[in-house]
Scaffold this motif. Structure first.
Motif, mmCIF file in Angstrom:
data_model
loop_
_atom_site.group_PDB
_atom_site.id
_atom_site.type_symbol
_atom_site.label_atom_id
_atom_site.label_comp_id
_atom_site.label_asym_id
_atom_site.label_seq_id
_atom_site.Cartn_x
_atom_site.Cartn_y
_atom_site.Cartn_z
ATOM 1 N N VAL A 14 -6.231 12.360 -26.845
ATOM 2 C CA VAL A 14 -5.643 11.042 -26.573
ATOM 3 C C VAL A 14 -4.743 11.079 -25.350
ATOM 4 O O VAL A 14 -4.773 10.178 -24.505
ATOM 5 N N ILE A 15 -3.932 12.123 -25.220
ATOM 6 C CA ILE A 15 -2.969 12.158 -24.115
ATOM 7 C C ILE A 15 -3.422 13.065 -22.967
ATOM 8 O O ILE A 15 -2.656 13.329 -22.041
ATOM 9 N N GLN A 20 -7.488 4.976 -24.862
ATOM 10 C CA GLN A 20 -7.416 3.847 -23.941
ATOM 11 C C GLN A 20 -6.037 3.196 -23.978
ATOM 12 O O GLN A 20 -5.437 2.910 -22.937
ATOM 13 N N LEU A 21 -5.536 2.970 -25.178
ATOM 14 C CA LEU A 21 -4.239 2.311 -25.322
ATOM 15 C C LEU A 21 -3.110 3.157 -24.745
ATOM 16 O O LEU A 21 -2.208 2.652 -24.078
ATOM 17 N N TYR A 22 -3.162 4.456 -25.008
ATOM 18 C CA TYR A 22 -2.131 5.340 -24.468
ATOM 19 C C TYR A 22 -2.142 5.309 -22.945
ATOM 20 O O TYR A 22 -1.084 5.179 -22.299
ATOM 21 N N PHE A 52 -4.348 18.492 -33.552
ATOM 22 C CA PHE A 52 -4.280 18.910 -32.161
ATOM 23 C C PHE A 52 -5.487 18.432 -31.363
ATOM 24 O O PHE A 52 -5.369 18.080 -30.181
ATOM 25 N N SER A 53 -6.651 18.417 -31.990
ATOM 26 C CA SER A 53 -7.836 17.926 -31.294
ATOM 27 C C SER A 53 -7.638 16.476 -30.877
ATOM 28 O O SER A 53 -7.877 16.099 -29.721
ATOM 29 N N THR A 54 -7.181 15.654 -31.819
ATOM 30 C CA THR A 54 -6.944 14.244 -31.511
ATOM 31 C C THR A 54 -5.818 14.078 -30.497
ATOM 32 O O THR A 54 -5.943 13.341 -29.509
ATOM 33 N N LEU A 55 -4.699 14.752 -30.714
ATOM 34 C CA LEU A 55 -3.546 14.606 -29.828
ATOM 35 C C LEU A 55 -3.883 14.997 -28.401
ATOM 36 O O LEU A 55 -3.616 14.243 -27.451
ATOM 37 N N ASN A 56 -4.472 16.169 -28.221
ATOM 38 C CA ASN A 56 -4.781 16.633 -26.877
ATOM 39 C C ASN A 56 -5.793 15.719 -26.182
ATOM 40 O O ASN A 56 -5.744 15.518 -24.968
#
Length: 463
Positions: free
Chosen positions: A272-273, A186-188, A266-270
């Protein structure tokens, strides 16, 4: 959906009142260290014995036990069967979950049971694809531990089997459904850090257990351990207990630090963005300390390139693992943008925004006469590069999970079982799982080839 993660869009949302109140606190004042509680709502439903989801566990080792505990923390779920190739783990399963559960060394016998609705696949990595596909074809919903596959080439079979069977398949990167990930996304998207420039991820360990030197039980023997079945499609080698109980140390069965740890990031990064992943990787490292027969590195550094997309700018990611960190250990996951940074954990998210210095200081001015310095200062002042608003909208805020938060692991299984009941979608389906695993495994490809590797994140294959 295109995103516009800029300071202007973020500030606008922060002034709209209730539409963005969760993002507003650190923008309204330039305070440092402000804290805000996050919230998670669960469906408060009661289930009878006829409504419960009967669960089978395939691979009752360390992660399998933690997975099952998290699964059983969700209402309406019961473990009815467990499978493992070491009889001591079957004894442990009965000790934990009752003598009435069905136990077997043959996962096919578990899949043949009509009373099982869903299974956890928590085996060594080289068995993930085979068992996940067999389970889906047997009509079971599947929670498959990360990485989804040992080799990226095997991923499409799980994807196609899930689609053809219509069964739910969730990949088990246990932090994925966390409050931290939800808030970070959400923040991103609100533009909290501007355009992403870099990701910094590291995991330091300083113990034998952290370096995968797991204990070997004294009763382990050819009678209690089915070593031949464990090998599966891996090369045939003589019976060796270290390979069975410490399989992560061998590339024949595991995926090294990339498949064990990078894949979480990678799971989190992909997520979030909203990205498909990187398109290039360059890895280095080595076996620096744990010379125990393993053939994977205990120190690994990999640099990834992410291409520009509709949801993010082009940026770079640095992934670092150290299994002999004399500092004592620790870890971090930080998104760094043009206007701030965001540190993401399962239970918290911290955003820090700083003032960008646009006016030269004493360091560069020293080369000019006093008269010239004054003219330079006047010229910069006329441009109004450092506004009052830019000075006010700095500071830091941490969003924290409440003390009674059930945890990310619970939430990931809650998401899975909610989808099984037809009331939602999984957050990490096989396509998402392959993109995370494929990106992580690029580190191994680059490390062993000793050269950069290129990846197509859309079609999910090496270039």
């Amino acid at each position: 959906m295109k995103k516009n993660p800029s300071r202007r869009s973020f500030l606008k949302k922060a002034t709209l009142g209730s539409a963005a109140m969760t993002s507003a606190p650190f923008l309204i004042s330039a305070s440092e260290g402000e804290k805000v509680l996050m919230k998670r709502d669960y469906l408060d439903e009661q289930y009878t014995a006829n409504d419960q989801i009967n669960l089978g566990l395939i691979g009752s080792g360390i992660q399998g036990i933690y997975d099952t505990r998290a699964a059983l923390s969700v209402s309406g779920v019961k473990l009815v069967a467990a499978c493992d190739l070491y009889s001591g783990r079957l004894d442990r399963a009965k000790e934990l979950w009752g003598d009435d559960i069905f136990v077997t060394r043959d996962y096919r016998k578990l899949l043949n049971r009509k009373d099982i609705d869903a299974v956890i696949v928590a085996t060594p990595d080289h068995w993930h694809k085979k068992i996940a596909v067999d389970a889906l074809k047997a009509g079971k919903h599947v929670y498959c531990e990360k990485p989804m596959v040992q080799r990226w080439q095997d991923g499409q079979e799980i994807i196609s089997t899930q689609k053809s069977t219509g069964k739910i398949c969730q990949i088990g990167s246990q932090g994925m459904s966390s409050l931290g990930n939800e808030k970070a996304k959400q923040l991103y998207e609100d533009g909290a850090i501007g355009e992403i420039v870099m990701l910094d991820f590291y995991n330091d360990r300083y113990s034998a257990e952290g370096a995968w030197q797991y204990p070997i039980p004294p009763d382990a023997s050819p009678d209690s351990v089915d070593f031949d079945t464990f090998l599966g499609n891996a090369p045939e080698v003589p019976y060796e207990l270290k390979r069975f109980f410490r399989w992560r140390n061998y590339k024949d069965y595991g995926t090294g630090v990339a498949g064990d740890l990078f894949v979480h990031a990678f799971s989190t990064l992909n997520h979030v963005i909203s990205s498909h992943g990187p398109n290039r990787a360059l890895a280095t490292g080595g076996l620096r300390y744990w010379n125990d027969g393993r053939d994977v590195p205990d120190v690994s550094i990999t640099l990834y390139d992410y291409p520009k997309t509709d949801t993010h700018a082009a940026f770079n990611a640095a992934f670092r693992i150290n299994f002999i960190a004399g500092s004592g250990g620790g870890g971090g996951f930080k998104l760094i943008g043009t206007e701030g940074e965001m540190e993401v954990g399962q239970n918290s998210v911290t955003v820090r925004r700083s003032k960008l210095g646009m006016v030269p200081g004493g360091y560069s001015m020293v080369a000019f006469t006093e008269a010239t310095q004054e003219k330079i200062r006047e010229g910069y002042a006329a441009q109004n590069l450092e506004t009052r608003d830019s000075a006010l909208n700095i500071g830091g805020t941490t969003w924290e999970a409440p003390r009674n938060y059930k945890g990310a692991h619970h939430d990931h299984f809650y998401n899975f079982f909610t989808a099984v009941r037809g009331k939602g979608k999984v957050i990490q389906d096989p396509t998402f799982g392959l993109r995370a695993a494929g990106a992580a495994l690029l580190a191994n490809d680059s490390y062993y080839k000793k050269s950069p590797v290129d990846w197509d994140p859309v079609s999910m294959k090496l270039m």
